[in-house]
Design a protein around this motif. Sequence first.
Motif, PDB file in Angstrom:
ATOM      1  N   ALA A  82       0.840  -1.205   0.000  1.00  0.00           N
ATOM      2  CA  ALA A  82       0.000   0.000   0.000  1.00  0.00           C
ATOM      3  C   ALA A  82       0.871   1.249   0.000  1.00  0.00           C
ATOM      4  O   ALA A  82       0.624   2.195  -0.755  1.00  0.00           O
ATOM      5  CB  ALA A  82      -0.929  -0.007   1.208  1.00  0.00           C
ATOM      6  N   LEU A  83       1.910   1.251   0.820  1.00  0.00           N
ATOM      7  CA  LEU A  83       2.817   2.404   0.859  1.00  0.00           C
ATOM      8  C   LEU A  83       3.508   2.608  -0.480  1.00  0.00           C
ATOM      9  O   LEU A  83       3.610   3.725  -0.977  1.00  0.00           O
ATOM     10  CB  LEU A  83       3.857   2.228   1.957  1.00  0.00           C
ATOM     11  CG  LEU A  83       3.365   2.476   3.374  1.00  0.00           C
ATOM     12  CD1 LEU A  83       4.423   2.068   4.384  1.00  0.00           C
ATOM     13  CD2 LEU A  83       2.977   3.926   3.558  1.00  0.00           C
ATOM     14  N   ARG A  84       3.977   1.517  -1.080  1.00  0.00           N
ATOM     15  CA  ARG A  84       4.618   1.620  -2.390  1.00  0.00           C
ATOM     16  C   ARG A  84       3.626   2.092  -3.445  1.00  0.00           C
ATOM     17  O   ARG A  84       4.013   2.713  -4.423  1.00  0.00           O
ATOM     18  CB  ARG A  84       5.233   0.284  -2.803  1.00  0.00           C
ATOM     19  CG  ARG A  84       6.542  -0.023  -2.092  1.00  0.00           C
ATOM     20  CD  ARG A  84       7.249  -1.225  -2.692  1.00  0.00           C
ATOM     21  NE  ARG A  84       6.502  -2.456  -2.538  1.00  0.00           N
ATOM     22  CZ  ARG A  84       6.568  -3.258  -1.490  1.00  0.00           C
ATOM     23  NH1 ARG A  84       7.366  -2.970  -0.487  1.00  0.00           N
ATOM     24  NH2 ARG A  84       5.849  -4.354  -1.428  1.00  0.00           N
ATOM     25  N   GLY A  85       2.342   1.807  -3.241  1.00  0.00           N
ATOM     26  CA  GLY A  85       1.294   2.217  -4.169  1.00  0.00           C
ATOM     27  C   GLY A  85       0.866   3.660  -4.008  1.00  0.00           C
ATOM     28  O   GLY A  85      -0.012   4.129  -4.719  1.00  0.00           O
ATOM     29  N   GLY A  86       1.477   4.369  -3.069  1.00  0.00           N
ATOM     30  CA  GLY A  86       1.162   5.777  -2.896  1.00  0.00           C
ATOM     31  C   GLY A  86       0.176   6.079  -1.786  1.00  0.00           C
ATOM     32  O   GLY A  86      -0.135   7.244  -1.529  1.00  0.00           O
ATOM     33  N   VAL A  87      -0.343   5.049  -1.122  1.00  0.00           N
ATOM     34  CA  VAL A  87      -1.319   5.278  -0.060  1.00  0.00           C
ATOM     35  C   VAL A  87      -0.635   6.011   1.095  1.00  0.00           C
ATOM     36  O   VAL A  87       0.387   5.566   1.603  1.00  0.00           O
ATOM     37  CB  VAL A  87      -1.949   3.950   0.430  1.00  0.00           C
ATOM     38  CG1 VAL A  87      -2.866   4.191   1.615  1.00  0.00           C
ATOM     39  CG2 VAL A  87      -2.702   3.279  -0.710  1.00  0.00           C
ATOM     40  N   ARG A  88      -1.210   7.139   1.474  1.00  0.00           N
ATOM     41  CA  ARG A  88      -0.683   7.938   2.585  1.00  0.00           C
ATOM     42  C   ARG A  88      -1.641   7.954   3.769  1.00  0.00           C
ATOM     43  O   ARG A  88      -1.274   8.359   4.852  1.00  0.00           O
ATOM     44  CB  ARG A  88      -0.394   9.371   2.134  1.00  0.00           C
ATOM     45  CG  ARG A  88       0.701   9.466   1.095  1.00  0.00           C
ATOM     46  CD  ARG A  88       2.039   8.996   1.668  1.00  0.00           C
ATOM     47  NE  ARG A  88       3.068   8.910   0.655  1.00  0.00           N
ATOM     48  CZ  ARG A  88       3.459   7.782   0.073  1.00  0.00           C
ATOM     49  NH1 ARG A  88       2.903   6.640   0.396  1.00  0.00           N
ATOM     50  NH2 ARG A  88       4.406   7.792  -0.833  1.00  0.00           N
ATOM     51  N   ALA A  89      -2.871   7.521   3.537  1.00  0.00           N
ATOM     52  CA  ALA A  89      -3.844   7.368   4.622  1.00  0.00           C
ATOM     53  C   ALA A  89      -4.783   6.242   4.223  1.00  0.00           C
ATOM     54  O   ALA A  89      -5.274   6.201   3.102  1.00  0.00           O
ATOM     55  CB  ALA A  89      -4.626   8.652   4.861  1.00  0.00           C
TER      56      ALA A  89
END
Length: 140
Positions: A82-89
């Motif tokens: 998720a973090l690598r996918g750009g998710v910030r929240a």
Amino acid sequence: MIRIAIAAPSAVARGGLESLAASHPEWQIVGALPDLAGIDDLKPDVILAAMDLDEFLSAGADRNLPVVLLTNDPQPVWSAEALRGGVRALLARDASQREILAAVEAAAEDLAVVSPADLETWLPSAARREIDPADNGTLT
């Protein structure tokens, strides 16, 4: 001005997120789509999406755009993917208006919003240590 692109399969969810985003005077809605196809072309600063994490990750949006993702899961679980996918929240769909607004503001500054429970999962040794206030919040 923060440029917001909204993505949600449900027209009702899209409408609700559009209404929320329109209520913020310093945000500009650049588009609202049923999925992530073409969202990169809108050149948003932040993507506000309401879909399952798996659905988001399989859609392959631009990995350089910060994303606030509202999921059906009442207790969403972060992942490295998720973090690598750009998710910030990563928020539950029943997140409050205040939580969503704060998450978008944070994502626009390239900050991540993480619940304390998730931090304990990611940093189990840090969660057991105490924070030394005299050292500007450094873990001791």
